[in-house]
Scaffold this motif. Structure first.
Motif: not given
Length: 359
Positions: A336-350
């Protein structure tokens, strides 16, 4: 206008920087000055990434490569210092764990300029890796540490690097890159057709780490394992210049399909259509996961422990038997590769964290 300087030197850094550079240009609140140390200088390892990913051409290129770690880092330190004296930025952004990362961070810190480390907190706990030394030293002197995972945050806390404003779990910016550029890769890459590769019927491999290339017996064992996999499933390897040199010097023969280094779009296409990945690259481990592919890691350890813990990857070192076992295990495994291990919209957060630092 306010300035920040971004220090780049190697392929994974170009990929990560593309995301943040695009956001910086869209917002227009400060100017980004890009410095290329020259650490990766081959056209297919460097120039093509700036072209494909529409990263602004570096204002400066130091052309420093092919030297020992000490000489390379020292010359980069001198070169970056001169640029910082001229540009007078509010902050310097460094990525990952290369000599370019350390040199950029040291030059900035010694001049009282804020250091922002994207991909902070990663640890292999193997001090024989030059990258591990670079990570630890850079994290120790950084003013803003942007960690891709909870594990990264915990590593920094254990080392005494604390402070809610200093250490931030941002997620992994490489996920943004894969998400954004996969669409372009679908349109622009024809590499699978050119190589006549069948969907889900080839293994993508890359080997370049110093620990695997300077120890010839390890490199031979890895290629022996790849040759055995190649009997069952075609193995394709974009060959890193360092690995190519060692292979030629030691007359290492292989039955796998060797190709020249490829650009990011071609690599994304290969990832999308392959069956699985064999690599010693940290970045490619995650790119495999983002493309829903299992990964065999040709190292004894990995900084991306969550991939192994969740069953998406296995570490095999240079052990050819373990490599074959991992291939046999993954070739029919469903995950199941749907797990969110690394977040989203990371660039904007940075980007927002940087703005909070320099405002």
């Amino acid at each position: 206008m306010k300035k920040i300087v971004t220090i780049l030197g190697a392929r994974p850094q170009f990929v990560k920087a593309a995301v943040l550079s695009r956001i910086i240009r869209e917002h227009g609140e400060f100017e980004e000055i890009i410095v290329h140390t020259g650490q990766h200088f081959d056209q297919n390892m460097s120039d093509i990434f700036f072209e494909e990913m529409e990263i602004p051409k570096p204002k400066y290129n130091l052309h420093i490569n092919g030297l020992s770690h000490a000489a390379m880092t020292g010359q980069m330190l001198i070169g970056v210092e001169k640029i910082l004296l001229d540009e007078k930025p509010l902050a310097v952004v460094v990525y990952g764990d290369t000599n370019s990362t350390l040199a950029g961070a040291l030059a900035a810190k010694k001049m009282g300029i804020s250091v922002i480390h994207v991909e902070a907190g990663l640890r292999s706990f193997n001090m024989n890796m030059p990258e591990e030394i670079n990570r630890i030293a850079t994290d120790t002197i950084s003013d803003l540490l942007l960690c891709p995972t909870d594990v990264g945050v915990q590593n920094l806390k254990k080392e005494g690097i604390l402070g809610s404003e200093k250490v931030v779990k941002s997620g992994d910016i490489m996920k943004d890159a894969v998400t954004y550029y996969s669409k372009k890769a679908n349109e622009k890459s024809s590499i699978c057709n050119k190589l006549m590769l069948e969907e889900n019927n080839f293994v993508l491999a890359t080997i370049h780490r110093q620990d695997n290339t300077v120890h010839v017996e390890k490199l031979k064992a890895i290629f022996t394992g790849l040759d055995e996999i190649n009997v069952q499933c075609k193995v394709v390897m974009p060959l890193h210049p360092r690995t190519k040199k060692i292979i030629e010097e030691n007359n290492i023969e292989t039955s796998i399909t060797i190709i020249e280094p490829v650009g990011y779009f071609d690599m994304l296409s290969l990832l999308k259509h392959c069956k699985m990945v064999v690599t010693d690259s940290g970045g490619l481990q995650k790119e495999a996961y983002f493309n829903k592919k299992h990964c065999i890691i040709a190292r004894e350890e990995t900084e991306w422990v969550e991939l192994v813990q969740n069953g998406f990857a296995k570490t095999v070192g240079s052990n050819q038997l373990k490599m074959i076992e991992a291939f046999d295990y993954f070739k029919s495994k469903k995950s199941d590769f749907s797990k969110n291990l690394y977040g989203k919209d990371v660039g904007l957060k940075i980007y927002n964290e940087i703005m909070n630092l320099i405002k």
